[in-house]
Enzyme design. Sequence first.
Site, PDB file in Angstrom:
ATOM      1  N   LYS A 113       1.074  -1.662   0.188  1.00  0.00           N
ATOM      2  CA  LYS A 113       0.051   0.012  -0.282  1.00  0.00           C
ATOM      3  C   LYS A 113       1.005   1.456   0.024  1.00  0.00           C
ATOM      4  O   LYS A 113       0.795   2.285  -0.044  1.00  0.00           O
ATOM      5  CB  LYS A 113      -0.982   0.051   1.089  1.00  0.00           C
TER       6      LYS A 113
HETATM    7  C1  LIG Z   1      -4.374  -4.656   1.210  1.00  0.00           C
HETATM    8  C2  LIG Z   1      -4.107  -5.801   0.761  1.00  0.00           C
HETATM    9  C3  LIG Z   1      -4.142  -6.654  -0.296  1.00  0.00           C
HETATM   10  C4  LIG Z   1      -5.316  -6.671  -0.994  1.00  0.00           C
HETATM   11  O1  LIG Z   1      -5.199  -5.514  -1.531  1.00  0.00           O
HETATM   12  P1  LIG Z   1      -6.495  -5.175  -2.521  1.00  0.00           P
HETATM   13  O2  LIG Z   1      -6.300  -3.916  -3.633  1.00  0.00           O
HETATM   14  O3  LIG Z   1      -7.122  -4.233  -1.239  1.00  0.00           O
HETATM   15  O4  LIG Z   1      -7.308  -6.152  -3.360  1.00  0.00           O
HETATM   16  C5  LIG Z   1      -3.242  -7.572   0.051  1.00  0.00           C
HETATM   17  N1  LIG Z   1      -1.645  -8.089   0.649  1.00  0.00           N
HETATM   18  C6  LIG Z   1      -2.101  -6.775   1.660  1.00  0.00           C
HETATM   19  C7  LIG Z   1      -0.187  -7.164   2.584  1.00  0.00           C
HETATM   20  C8  LIG Z   1      -2.334  -5.990   1.590  1.00  0.00           C
HETATM   21  O5  LIG Z   1      -2.277  -5.176   2.867  1.00  0.00           O
END
Ligand SMILES: *Cc1c(COP(=O)(O)O)cnc(C)c1O
Length: 498
Positions: A113
């Site tokens: 993120k």
């Molecule tokens: C947020 C997250 C996801 C999922 O991603 P999306 O964009 O919501 O589908 C997968 N793995 C981790 C470690 C995350 O923090």
Amino acid sequence: MFYKSTRSDEKVLSAQAIINGLASDGGLFVPEAFPQINLTDIENMEKMDYLQQAEFILSKYLTDYSQEEIKQAVAKAYNKDAFGDKPVELKLICHCANMSALELWHGPTFAFKDMALQLLPQLLTTAIKKTGKSEEIVILVATSGDTGKAALEGFADVPGTRIIVFYPQTGVSDIQKLQMITQKGANVNVYAVKGNFDDAQNGVKKIFNNVQLAKEMKEKGYAFSSANSINWGRLVPQIVYYFSAYSQAIQNGNIKLGDKINFVVPTGNFGNILAGYYAKKMGLPINKFICASNSNNVLTDFINTGIYDRNREFHKTISPSMDILISSNLERLLYHLTDGDTKQIANWMEQLNSDGKYDIGEKYKKQLQEDFWGYWVDENDTSKIIKDLFESHKYLLDTHTAVAWKACQMYRQLENDGYPTIILSTASPFKFAQDVLKALEPQEEQINNPFEALIELSDISGLKVPIAMELLAQAQVLHDQVVEKEEMPSTIKSILRL
Ligand SMILES: *Cc1c(COP(=O)(O)O)cnc(C)c1O
């Protein structure tokens, strides 16, 4: 380029879409066309570093930003202090099977993120300057763990912004909680909410829809915005690393220019995988997206049946960032599948709201299946693949990436498809150290202290504990307030002195 709402004819420029977050009709903003990239462009991207690649892709979408504005935003976001020399890194793990991991967690909070949440504050503050807005932007976040910390890191001490994060008191991992409650910055506020993630999320949604509060905010010179992946400013940075992955695969000799590849994406809110779909629509040679879920398998069923049905039990899993029953960004995909049939989308979303389900029918289901293949993985198999891969290839997966790895193996087995495949690796294994340890040594007793778990994991794996995580042990707790969910609005009022 304009950005259209998925539910009506509303349209705005990208700066406005990033400030608003959502369209006023409740829809999400989507680009009205996909800028095209050809093989010569991709060849040229091979010679660029990640920052230049980001500038190149972003400038195709954010046409109301100047080249200089984009360059500055990218340079501030992906600086060496935050990401080191390589913001994203492709590692070939299984040579014979041509399976690689794209590590996206080299940023400050050790989850992918950061790729978007380091850039969003830059794009947002630039947008405010460009549009002549004078309000101070208040970012409201409800988080199940990773988003909260990444948003705090991104927005801490960014002029003209404040950030308020609500997390469920008992719903996040020890490390995630420590990361948030020790966050520094004059403009940051963090609260535990008595309740689960849904309570926090519903509280925030209510605040966004509170007309009276919005009026009081405006009078005092504040406006709310969102750092969740419904915001276009969070999605667009994610398109870049699909191109970067492809160039790195060429450079590593895994593929030749023009070859098709697959991507496997551990999915929750459908943001990451949708960014990949956008890259494909722009011309990146991609065969399939494997959409990997945990026991919250609403997307697997949707891809297989064309019916989205959230009426099912919610499971708390060891991959908590994918524990989600309403994948918001799917709405954007539906818009593109139906060629922009906003009435149809508004209708399906209405049904989702009232009945918890909708059915896209045979034709759209077939279309969906041309690009996506869905699979879900239970807790047992998630743990098992962590152990298997570490033993066979000395590569350590976090719990989310493990779900994707298993889904990838199953896809190859069931569909007999041998395209080179890139698995998006979304978090450092240290971020979920206790569950990763348990997977590696199922017979040992669970270690309850998170810092002991970090050290033990480091001993077993031979990897170094990230320094920022080690430092958490001594970091001062700055945010220890706990509120009832009913108190969320009054908490915000007192922070903002309304
Ligand atoms: C947020 C997250 C996801 C999922 O991603 P999306 O964009 O919501 O589908 C997968 N793995 C981790 C470690 C995350 O923090």
